[in-house]
Design an enzyme around this catalytic site. Structure first.
Site, PDB file in Angstrom:
ATOM      1  N   GLY A 157       0.853  -1.188   0.000  1.00  0.00           N
ATOM      2  CA  GLY A 157       0.000   0.000   0.000  1.00  0.00           C
ATOM      3  C   GLY A 157       0.883   1.229   0.000  1.00  0.00           C
ATOM      4  O   GLY A 157       2.042   1.177  -0.426  1.00  0.00           O
ATOM      5  N   ARG A 179      -2.727  -8.139  -2.640  1.00  0.00           N
ATOM      6  CA  ARG A 179      -3.959  -8.710  -3.187  1.00  0.00           C
ATOM      7  C   ARG A 179      -4.068  -8.396  -4.677  1.00  0.00           C
ATOM      8  O   ARG A 179      -4.444  -9.228  -5.485  1.00  0.00           O
ATOM      9  CB  ARG A 179      -5.177  -8.094  -2.493  1.00  0.00           C
ATOM     10  N   THR A 180      -3.752  -7.138  -5.006  1.00  0.00           N
ATOM     11  CA  THR A 180      -3.839  -6.738  -6.408  1.00  0.00           C
ATOM     12  C   THR A 180      -2.471  -6.212  -6.843  1.00  0.00           C
ATOM     13  O   THR A 180      -1.762  -5.581  -6.059  1.00  0.00           O
ATOM     14  CB  THR A 180      -4.880  -5.611  -6.603  1.00  0.00           C
ATOM     15  N   ARG A 239       0.231  -5.304  12.065  1.00  0.00           N
ATOM     16  CA  ARG A 239      -0.494  -5.708  13.271  1.00  0.00           C
ATOM     17  C   ARG A 239       0.058  -7.061  13.709  1.00  0.00           C
ATOM     18  O   ARG A 239       0.351  -7.929  12.877  1.00  0.00           O
ATOM     19  CB  ARG A 239      -1.997  -5.846  12.988  1.00  0.00           C
ATOM     20  N   GLU A 268      -1.354  -6.142  22.916  1.00  0.00           N
ATOM     21  CA  GLU A 268      -0.600  -4.957  23.338  1.00  0.00           C
ATOM     22  C   GLU A 268      -1.313  -4.293  24.507  1.00  0.00           C
ATOM     23  O   GLU A 268      -2.539  -4.251  24.508  1.00  0.00           O
ATOM     24  CB  GLU A 268      -0.489  -3.984  22.153  1.00  0.00           C
ATOM     25  N   HIS A 287       4.920  -0.391  19.377  1.00  0.00           N
ATOM     26  CA  HIS A 287       3.952   0.142  18.395  1.00  0.00           C
ATOM     27  C   HIS A 287       4.123   1.652  18.192  1.00  0.00           C
ATOM     28  O   HIS A 287       3.221   2.445  18.505  1.00  0.00           O
ATOM     29  CB  HIS A 287       2.514  -0.192  18.828  1.00  0.00           C
ATOM     30  N   GLY A 289       5.184   3.042  15.093  1.00  0.00           N
ATOM     31  CA  GLY A 289       5.359   3.300  13.650  1.00  0.00           C
ATOM     32  C   GLY A 289       5.113   4.745  13.240  1.00  0.00           C
ATOM     33  O   GLY A 289       5.912   5.343  12.525  1.00  0.00           O
TER      34      GLY A 289
HETATM   35  C1  GLV Z   1      -0.932   2.367  13.554  1.00  0.00           C
HETATM   36  O1  GLV Z   1      -0.619   1.222  13.697  1.00  0.00           O
HETATM   37  C2  GLV Z   1      -2.010   2.803  12.714  1.00  0.00           C
HETATM   38  O2  GLV Z   1      -2.797   1.961  12.262  1.00  0.00           O
HETATM   39  O3  GLV Z   1      -2.127   4.007  12.491  1.00  0.00           O
HETATM   40  C1  GLV Z   2      -2.491  -7.517   1.185  1.00  0.00           C
HETATM   41  O1  GLV Z   2      -1.647  -8.240   0.717  1.00  0.00           O
HETATM   42  C2  GLV Z   2      -2.819  -6.166   0.757  1.00  0.00           C
HETATM   43  O2  GLV Z   2      -3.498  -6.013  -0.269  1.00  0.00           O
HETATM   44  O3  GLV Z   2      -2.429  -5.198   1.408  1.00  0.00           O
END
Ligand code: GLV
Ligand code: GLV
Length: 330
Positions: A157, A179-180, A239, A268, A287, A289
């Site tokens: 992503g 996925r894509t 996660r 957590e 956690h 990030g």
């Molecule tokens: C953190 O893990 C978030 O989803 O923003």
């Molecule tokens: C999973 O692999 C996604 O599409 O983020």
């Protein structure tokens, strides 16, 4: 008209949430480092038109049922696995999140964790402060190279793409599974699409950034770790429940993989006796990030904008359940 009632499940800076106090009556849980008590959340949900929630809050059917006036749940996170989204849609409640503003900050942390694990930075810093450094020596705290290696990103992503950009700077080969397929990312970043098993077999660094869903729960199981190289380092910044932690522990102890950098855990906060914390080849973080001051403020601001839009009858910038547009609560 009565002002809308807004409940915020954690203490946030007054100046950042000022736009909410302009349009509504705002109540905040008074603690910054203690999560909201369940009974308080339920009692507040009963009164609330809007909830500003944290990823540590479980927003399930019980909360939606309590929230007879509830119109929006704005999660201060990009992830929303803590919210039962189908139930929210059923009750006509909009679910919002905070994508985009945290992409680079989270990618920085993910790459920092990768570097720290590969080059044993935490171990080295602890060694130093414990006064154990007696002499320079050829293999003292020698780790493994990152540059020119192969990174495999699971979940390409926006954060995954930001990690790929950083990997490009380290002249790494970039594999991904998603996925894509994302042909634009393939062109721009030189990322190569692989099946999940292909990625596991070919990567020196396996980086998990896929959201937690029913399909991705325990995606990284015993079989997945067995497919990885024995020299592989596993990084998780999405996660914890995407990983079967027992399988990961065994893979690390049995030398099926070389190390792990984990910013997230299935439960957590992590219990100090968690077996993964006892391993030298694990770098564990709480956690963090998206935890830069700048980005956390942007996430708060974005959450406020999401709430204001819904309360004004507009479509929020970051709507998770687009079906809500057809099922809005009056
Ligand atoms: C953190 O893990 C978030 O989803 O923003
Ligand atoms: C999973 O692999 C996604 O599409 O983020």
């Amino acid at each position: 008209m009565e002002k809308p009632y807004i409940f915020i499940t954690r203490k946030l800076p007054e100046e950042v949430i000022a736009p909410l106090t302009e349009i509504g009556q705002v109540t905040m849980w008074p603690h910054e480092d203690v999560p909201v008590a369940r009974e308080v959340l339920l009692a507040e949900a009963k009164k609330a038109d809007a909830l500003l929630t944290m990823l540590s809050d479980c927003i399930d059917r019980e909360v939606m049922e309590a929230g007879t006036n509830l119109k929006v749940v704005a999660n201060m996170a990009v992830g929303f696995d803590n919210i039962d989204v189908p139930v929210a849609t059923e009750y006509g409640v909009a679910v919002c999140n905070t994508p985009d503003v945290l992409n680079n900050t989270t990618a920085d942390l993910t790459f920092a964790l990768l570097l720290a694990t590969a080059r044993r930075l935490v171990e080295a810093a602890e060694y130093m402060k414990a006064g154990e450094w007696k002499s320079w020596s050829p293999f003292l705290l020698a780790g493994t190279d990152v540059h020119h290696k192969t990174i495999g990103i699971v979940g390409l992503g926006k954060i995954g793409q930001a990690v790929a950009k950083r990997a490009k700077g380290f002249e790494m080969s970039i594999l991904y599974h998603n996925r894509t397929r994302n042909e634009e990312a393939e062109r721009q970043l030189g990322a190569v699409y692989c099946t999940f098993p292909e990625l596991l077999q070919a990567s020196d660094f396996v980086v998990c950034l896929t959201p937690l869903t029913a399909e991705t729960r325990h995606l990284f199981n015993r079989q997945a770790f067995q497919l990885m190289k024995r020299s592989a380092i596993f990084i998780n910044a999405s996660r914890g429940a995407v990983v079967d932690e027992e399988a990961l522990y065994e893979a690390l102890v049995n030398g099926e993989i070389a190390g792990a950098g984990l910013d997230v855990f299935a439960e957590e906060p992590v219990d100090p006796s968690h077996p993964l914390l006892s391993l030298k080849n694990v770098v564990a973080l709480p956690h963090i990030g998206s935890a830069s001051k700048e980005t956390r403020v942007k996430m708060m601001e974005r959450s406020c904008r999401n709430i204001i839009a819904v309360l004004k009858g507009e479509t929020p910038e970051a709507l998770v359940n687009t079906e809500w547009l057809q099922h809005k609560r009056a």
